[in-house]
Design a protein around this motif. Structure first.
Motif, short mmCIF file in Angstrom:
data_model
loop_
_atom_site.label_atom_id
_atom_site.label_comp_id
_atom_site.label_asym_id
_atom_site.label_seq_id
_atom_site.Cartn_x
_atom_site.Cartn_y
_atom_site.Cartn_z
N VAL A 1 60.75 36.86 27.89
CA VAL A 1 60.07 38.12 27.57
C VAL A 1 58.56 37.98 27.76
O VAL A 1 57.90 38.86 28.31
CB VAL A 1 60.42 38.57 26.13
N VAL A 2 58.00 36.86 27.31
CA VAL A 2 56.56 36.63 27.44
C VAL A 2 56.17 36.55 28.92
O VAL A 2 55.14 37.10 29.33
CB VAL A 2 56.13 35.36 26.68
N ILE A 3 56.99 35.89 29.72
CA ILE A 3 56.71 35.80 31.16
C ILE A 3 56.72 37.19 31.78
O ILE A 3 55.85 37.52 32.60
CB ILE A 3 57.71 34.86 31.85
N ILE B 1 53.47 38.89 33.74
CA ILE B 1 53.56 39.45 35.09
C ILE B 1 53.17 40.93 35.08
O ILE B 1 52.49 41.40 35.99
CB ILE B 1 54.98 39.25 35.67
N ALA B 2 53.56 41.65 34.04
CA ALA B 2 53.32 43.09 33.98
C ALA B 2 51.88 43.46 33.62
O ALA B 2 51.41 44.54 34.00
CB ALA B 2 54.27 43.73 32.98
N PHE C 1 45.82 38.03 34.49
CA PHE C 1 46.03 36.72 35.13
C PHE C 1 45.95 36.88 36.64
O PHE C 1 46.33 37.93 37.18
CB PHE C 1 47.39 36.15 34.74
N PRO C 2 45.51 35.82 37.34
CA PRO C 2 45.47 35.91 38.81
C PRO C 2 46.87 35.98 39.41
O PRO C 2 47.86 35.57 38.80
CB PRO C 2 44.75 34.62 39.22
N VAL C 3 46.92 36.50 40.63
CA VAL C 3 48.20 36.69 41.31
C VAL C 3 48.97 35.38 41.45
O VAL C 3 50.19 35.35 41.27
CB VAL C 3 47.99 37.37 42.69
N TRP C 4 48.28 34.29 41.76
CA TRP C 4 48.99 33.02 41.96
C TRP C 4 49.73 32.59 40.69
O TRP C 4 50.83 32.06 40.77
CB TRP C 4 48.03 31.92 42.45
N LYS D 1 50.84 34.66 38.35
CA LYS D 1 51.95 35.59 38.17
C LYS D 1 53.14 35.19 39.04
O LYS D 1 54.30 35.29 38.61
CB LYS D 1 51.51 37.02 38.47
N ILE D 2 52.86 34.71 40.23
CA ILE D 2 53.94 34.24 41.12
C ILE D 2 54.61 33.00 40.51
O ILE D 2 55.84 32.92 40.45
CB ILE D 2 53.40 33.95 42.53
N GLU D 3 53.80 32.06 40.04
CA GLU D 3 54.34 30.86 39.41
C GLU D 3 55.17 31.23 38.18
O GLU D 3 56.26 30.69 37.96
CB GLU D 3 53.18 29.92 39.02
N GLN D 4 54.66 32.16 37.40
CA GLN D 4 55.40 32.60 36.21
C GLN D 4 56.69 33.33 36.60
O GLN D 4 57.69 33.24 35.89
CB GLN D 4 54.52 33.49 35.33
N GLY D 5 56.67 34.04 37.72
CA GLY D 5 57.89 34.69 38.21
C GLY D 5 58.97 33.66 38.53
O GLY D 5 60.15 33.85 38.19
#
Length: 148
Positions: free
Chosen positions: A102-104, A108-109, A114-117, A119-123
């Protein structure tokens, strides 16, 4: 009157932690949690190496990476102990993996936090944890801990 205790012979053989499918489920969960921990540690190393690039590595990124590494290592401990039959570790694994998922999703949302990179890692971390959530909440695994 004392609470009814189930005798091991009363339990379904398919609900046992020793059942091959249950062991296979835990092997999968261990692999996913291990991948999550490995990716988290690699991200922390990248953050350390790029610490002078303040546009890429913000304070929020540093804090988030520390939290993710800590929770991934805790989850590695939980999944190892749960696979051995420790019911409290199983509960902790279920809770931690669900909360972190849920936190991830929130990370992302959130626009601009946070930077895009990251958000991708968190995805990617989210996909790994979604697999963990599915495995540890499956009927087979839950039933192995139902009478504990």
């Amino acid at each position: 009157m004392s609470p009814r205790r189930t005798h091991p012979a009363d339990r379904s053989p398919h609900a046992s932690l020793d059942h091959p499918r249950t062991r296979k489920a835990f092997r999968g969960a261990k692999l996913l949690v291990g991948s999550y921990a490995g990716l988290s540690l690699l991200t922390l190393v990248a953050i350390i190496l790029l610490r002078k690039h303040h546009d890429i590595v913000t304070d929020a990124v540093r804090v988030r990476a520390g939290v993710v590494v800590a929770t991934s290592l805790l989850m590695a401990s939980f999944v190892t102990r749960a696979a051995r039959g420790h019911s409290r570790s199983y509960l902790r694994l279920r809770l931690a993996s669900g909360v972190m998922l849920v936190v991830i999703a929130a990370v992302i949302a959130l626009p601009g936090a946070f930077p895009v990179w990251l958000k991708i890692e968190q995805g990617v971390c989210g996909v790994l944890l979604a697999g963990v959530v599915l495995i540890v909440n499956s009927k087979r695994v839950r039933s192995a801990f139902a009478s504990r």
